[in-house]
Design a protein around this motif. Structure first.
Motif, PDB file in Angstrom:
ATOM      1  N   HIS A 153      77.306  71.815   7.657  1.00 11.54           N
ATOM      2  CA  HIS A 153      78.445  71.711   8.557  1.00 11.54           C
ATOM      3  C   HIS A 153      79.591  71.017   7.828  1.00 11.54           C
ATOM      4  O   HIS A 153      79.364  70.063   7.082  1.00 11.54           O
ATOM      5  N   ARG A 154      80.765  71.516   8.051  1.00 11.38           N
ATOM      6  CA  ARG A 154      81.969  71.027   7.375  1.00 11.38           C
ATOM      7  C   ARG A 154      82.242  69.544   7.631  1.00 11.38           C
ATOM      8  O   ARG A 154      82.734  68.836   6.750  1.00 11.38           O
ATOM      9  N   TYR A 155      81.951  69.037   8.801  1.00 13.54           N
ATOM     10  CA  TYR A 155      82.280  67.652   9.148  1.00 13.54           C
ATOM     11  C   TYR A 155      81.076  66.727   9.167  1.00 13.54           C
ATOM     12  O   TYR A 155      81.133  65.620   8.634  1.00 13.54           O
ATOM     13  N   CYS A 195      77.969  67.356   7.948  1.00  8.95           N
ATOM     14  CA  CYS A 195      77.049  67.607   6.826  1.00  8.95           C
ATOM     15  C   CYS A 195      75.627  67.941   7.286  1.00  8.95           C
ATOM     16  O   CYS A 195      74.699  67.938   6.481  1.00  8.95           O
ATOM     17  N   CYS A 239      82.048  76.428  11.329  1.00  6.48           N
ATOM     18  CA  CYS A 239      82.365  75.155  10.667  1.00  6.48           C
ATOM     19  C   CYS A 239      81.501  74.892   9.426  1.00  6.48           C
ATOM     20  O   CYS A 239      81.317  73.752   9.014  1.00  6.48           O
ATOM     21  N   ALA A 240      80.983  75.944   8.810  1.00  4.66           N
ATOM     22  CA  ALA A 240      80.208  75.786   7.575  1.00  4.66           C
ATOM     23  C   ALA A 240      81.136  75.387   6.424  1.00  4.66           C
ATOM     24  O   ALA A 240      82.301  75.783   6.387  1.00  4.66           O
ATOM     25  N   TYR A 241      80.621  74.595   5.502  1.00  5.01           N
ATOM     26  CA  TYR A 241      81.377  74.187   4.314  1.00  5.01           C
ATOM     27  C   TYR A 241      80.979  75.114   3.172  1.00  5.01           C
ATOM     28  O   TYR A 241      79.880  75.019   2.631  1.00  5.01           O
ATOM     29  N   SER A 250      83.244  75.863   0.480  1.00  4.02           N
ATOM     30  CA  SER A 250      84.246  75.706  -0.563  1.00  4.02           C
ATOM     31  C   SER A 250      83.646  75.983  -1.936  1.00  4.02           C
ATOM     32  O   SER A 250      82.587  75.481  -2.275  1.00  4.02           O
ATOM     33  N   ALA A 256      84.981  77.914   9.460  1.00  5.28           N
ATOM     34  CA  ALA A 256      84.334  77.654   8.157  1.00  5.28           C
ATOM     35  C   ALA A 256      85.387  77.288   7.128  1.00  5.28           C
ATOM     36  O   ALA A 256      86.496  77.812   7.123  1.00  5.28           O
ATOM     37  N   TYR A 257      85.050  76.377   6.221  1.00  3.02           N
ATOM     38  CA  TYR A 257      85.938  75.935   5.169  1.00  3.02           C
ATOM     39  C   TYR A 257      85.616  76.744   3.918  1.00  3.02           C
ATOM     40  O   TYR A 257      84.565  76.599   3.318  1.00  3.02           O
TER      41      TYR A 257
END
Length: 69
Positions: free
Chosen positions: A7-9, A11, A42-44, A46, A63-64
């Motif tokens: 999760h982006r925020y 984790c 909202c998955a990270y 990058s 998602a980022y």
């Protein structure tokens, strides 16, 4: 290797999969998550190398993806 999609925020682990090690690990994990109908909002992601990934219909809201190829 085990690849975790977090999760982006928070984790928190949203999905994990056994994948081959290398530059295609993220792509393989995402494709497995898609097949499992995992919610990756909202998955990270990058820097993930996603070239050639088939993700039609994947739920990636929020998602980022900065730097993802």
């Amino acid at each position: 290797m085990i690849y975790e999609i977090k999760h982006r925020y928070s984790c928190a682990v949203l999905f994990f999969a056994e994948v081959a090690e290398g530059i295609y690990a993220a792509r393989e994990a995402l494709q497995k998550a898609f097949k499992a109908k995992a919610d990756l909002s909202c998955a990270y992601l990058s820097g993930a190398y996603l070239s050639g990934a088939y993700l039609s219909g994947a739920y990636l809201s929020g998602a980022y993806l900065s730097g993802a190829d």
